[in-house]
Design an enzyme around this catalytic site. Structure first.
Site, PDB file in Angstrom:
ATOM      1  N   HIS A 155     -46.294  65.796  91.410  1.00 64.15           N
ATOM      2  CA  HIS A 155     -46.050  66.618  90.200  1.00 64.15           C
ATOM      3  C   HIS A 155     -44.806  66.143  89.449  1.00 64.15           C
ATOM      4  CE1 HIS A 155     -48.777  69.516  92.205  1.00 64.15           C
ATOM      5  NE2 HIS A 155     -48.091  69.196  93.283  1.00 64.15           N
ATOM      6  N   SER A 276     -35.521  45.162  69.341  1.00 65.51           N
ATOM      7  CA  SER A 276     -35.822  46.054  68.223  1.00 65.51           C
ATOM      8  C   SER A 276     -35.290  45.408  66.952  1.00 65.51           C
ATOM      9  CB  SER A 276     -35.139  47.404  68.460  1.00 65.51           C
ATOM     10  OG  SER A 276     -34.963  48.083  67.233  1.00 65.51           O
ATOM     11  N   LYS A 282     -31.273  47.422  71.930  1.00 63.56           N
ATOM     12  CA  LYS A 282     -32.499  47.696  72.675  1.00 63.56           C
ATOM     13  C   LYS A 282     -33.176  46.491  73.304  1.00 63.56           C
ATOM     14  CE  LYS A 282     -34.997  51.002  72.191  1.00 63.56           C
ATOM     15  NZ  LYS A 282     -36.171  51.749  71.753  1.00 63.56           N
ATOM     16  N   GLU A 289     -46.108  48.510  77.878  1.00 62.07           N
ATOM     17  CA  GLU A 289     -46.674  49.462  76.909  1.00 62.07           C
ATOM     18  C   GLU A 289     -48.026  48.973  76.399  1.00 62.07           C
ATOM     19  OE1 GLU A 289     -43.566  50.877  74.016  1.00 62.07           O
ATOM     20  OE2 GLU A 289     -42.338  49.626  75.297  1.00 62.07           O
TER      21      GLU A 289
END
Ligand code: ARG
Length: 453
Positions: A155, A276, A282, A289
């Site tokens: 969970h 980025s 970044k 992804e």
């Protein structure tokens, strides 16, 4: 060129028909299509349906086309209706009228069914190799992280202490099953549909076992209508690929979380991350992804292949043409994902955080269970201890042996040692559980399964 013009048709195809029905996706089948034709012609010669001289000319032309296919200089023409028509057209250019004998006892229906099987069998070989390379990478990282401890999660709440290697190897086992599924499919694929013809077979004395043998397949079809009218194996390939993608997607989700500043469990190599355009600080895990995103598209491909079949009466229907785009796409997605993700994981540095102190709660309860306390009662005692400590703003390391034994007289002073995560892992007995002994066993079993021990 179409293989059906003239004859029954007085008029040529309308532009709209041609634009709508012709789909160049099947050009990828060129090499296997020619290999199928080589086997077919060889068999036709052996059963005396085509003379030795004609067989020689046909095979000469087909081998030339095979070389063109392999060198990437096959002369496609806009007017080719499909890969089968293109090969027959080219064969005609190379060997003349005798090319008309190529299609003896054959239809594009058994031909395309064969091509797909041959193509997907080759893909299976490549994907299996890539999956194995990825499993090896997970093993290597499992070794590299040594006895680093992380929480297991249920969970998305910290559950028990486990070796980080145990977590990584969980994915190795999923991928072993993915590999095995592909391997199992390979033998189901290795049945030749050649000789099924349009749907009912032929009056000619074709030797279907012989063409199957020439193609290195395990045998020939036993029902011609099934042979040309089924696409379950295409769907099975797509499912094997999609399930693998789903596993990669789950790992990707974790890899994405692990490199966040909140987790800070992993650092990825510059070469396998992206920057980025706006935020100079970044470093983004784009590979993971995209794997996660493309797994969605893979599920779409599988869904398309399944849905395409559901309302089709036997046998061949042109709807089947649509299976190629989808199955090639899902295969490409898997191939690319395995390559890129292997690079990301192989070059990653893992430095996971220690779990919260509470992950040893179950160990403390098991200390009581070992003394004969019913588990439900032990669970309750430890639960009460946790809630008392939380309400006092304290944690397990604040508890003294005296305090523990006063809390419940079935505790013993040495039970405090149970609260240490390394001891928790050290005490774990279940085979296959989260212990270093189990990790060692898994690594050697996995290496045996990969043949790399
Ligand atoms: N392009 C077709 C396909 O992909 C090849 C078979 C065509 N057969 C036919 N009878 N029109 O399925």
């Amino acid at each position: 060129m179409s293989l059906w013009s003239g004859g029954r048709f007085d008029d040529g195809p309308a532009d709209a028909l041609w634009r709508f029905t012709v789909d160049g996706s099947d050009r990828r089948l060129l090499e296997v299509d020619v290999l199928g034709s080589i086997a077919h012609v060889t068999m036709l010669g052996e059963v005396d349906l085509v003379s030795g001289d004609d067989v020689d000319s046909l095979l000469g032309g087909l081998h030339r086309i095979l070389a063109e296919a392999r060198d990437g200089d096959f002369p496609w023409e806009d007017g080719d209706e499909d890969v089968h028509s293109a090969v027959e057209r080219r064969l005609g250019e190379l060997v003349g009228k005798v090319a008309g004998k190529l299609h003896t006892g054959r239809s594009r229906n058994d031909q395309v069914a064969l091509d797909l099987r041959l193509y997907l069998m080759a893909s299976i070989g490549d994907r299996v190799e890539q999956i194995e390379r990825f499993i090896e990478t997970l093993i290597e990282q499992g070794v590299a992280v040594g006895d680093a401890i992380v929480p297991s999660y249920t969970h998305v709440q910290q559950a028990q202490a486990v070796p980080f290697a145990h977590h990584l190897l969980a994915y190795a086992w999923m991928l072993v099953r993915d590999r095995d599924r592909f391997e199992g499919l390979r033998s189901r694929m290795a049945v030749s549909p050649l000789g099924a013809g349009a749907s009912g077979g032929s009056s000619l004395p074709l030797d279907t076992s012989r063409s199957a043998e020439l193609l290195g397949m395990n045998g020939a079809f036993t029902n011609s209508m099934d042979a040309v009218g089924s696409r379950d194996l295409v769907a099975e390939f797509a499912w094997c690929a999609t399930q693998t993608m789903v596993h990669l997607s789950r790992l990707s989700e974790e890899l994405i979380l692990w490199c966040s500043s909140e987790f800070s469990w992993a650092t990825y190599a510059d070469a396998f991350t992206t920057g980025s355009s706006a935020m100079p600080q970044k470093k983004n895990p784009d590979i993971a992804e995209l794997v996660r995103g493309r797994s969605a598209v893979a599920i779409g491909d599988l869904t398309a292949i399944l849905t395409m079949q559901k309302g089709l009466p036997l046998t061949y229907n042109r709807d089947f043409q649509e299976d190629k785009r989808a199955v090639f796409h899902v295969d490409d997605v898997l191939a690319g994902s395995l390559d890129a993700l292997t690079g990301l994981v192989a070059t990653a540095e893992f430095h996971p955080e220690e779990p919260d102190v509470w992950v040893t709660s179950l160990d403390l309860a098991e200390a009581l269970v070992a003394r004969g306390v019913p588990f439900r009662e032990a669970h309750h005692v430890v639960g009460r201890l946790v809630s008392t400590l939380v309400s006092e703003g304290r944690t397990f390391p604040d508890v003294t042996a005296v305090e523990l034994c006063a809390f419940d007289d079935r505790f013993e002073p040495q039970d405090l040692e149970r609260l240490d995560t390394a001891n928790s892992i050290g005490a774990r007995r279940s085979a296959g559980g989260g212990s270093m002994v189990s990790v060692g066993r898994q690594i050697s079993e996995l290496r045996t399964l990969l043949g790399s021990s």
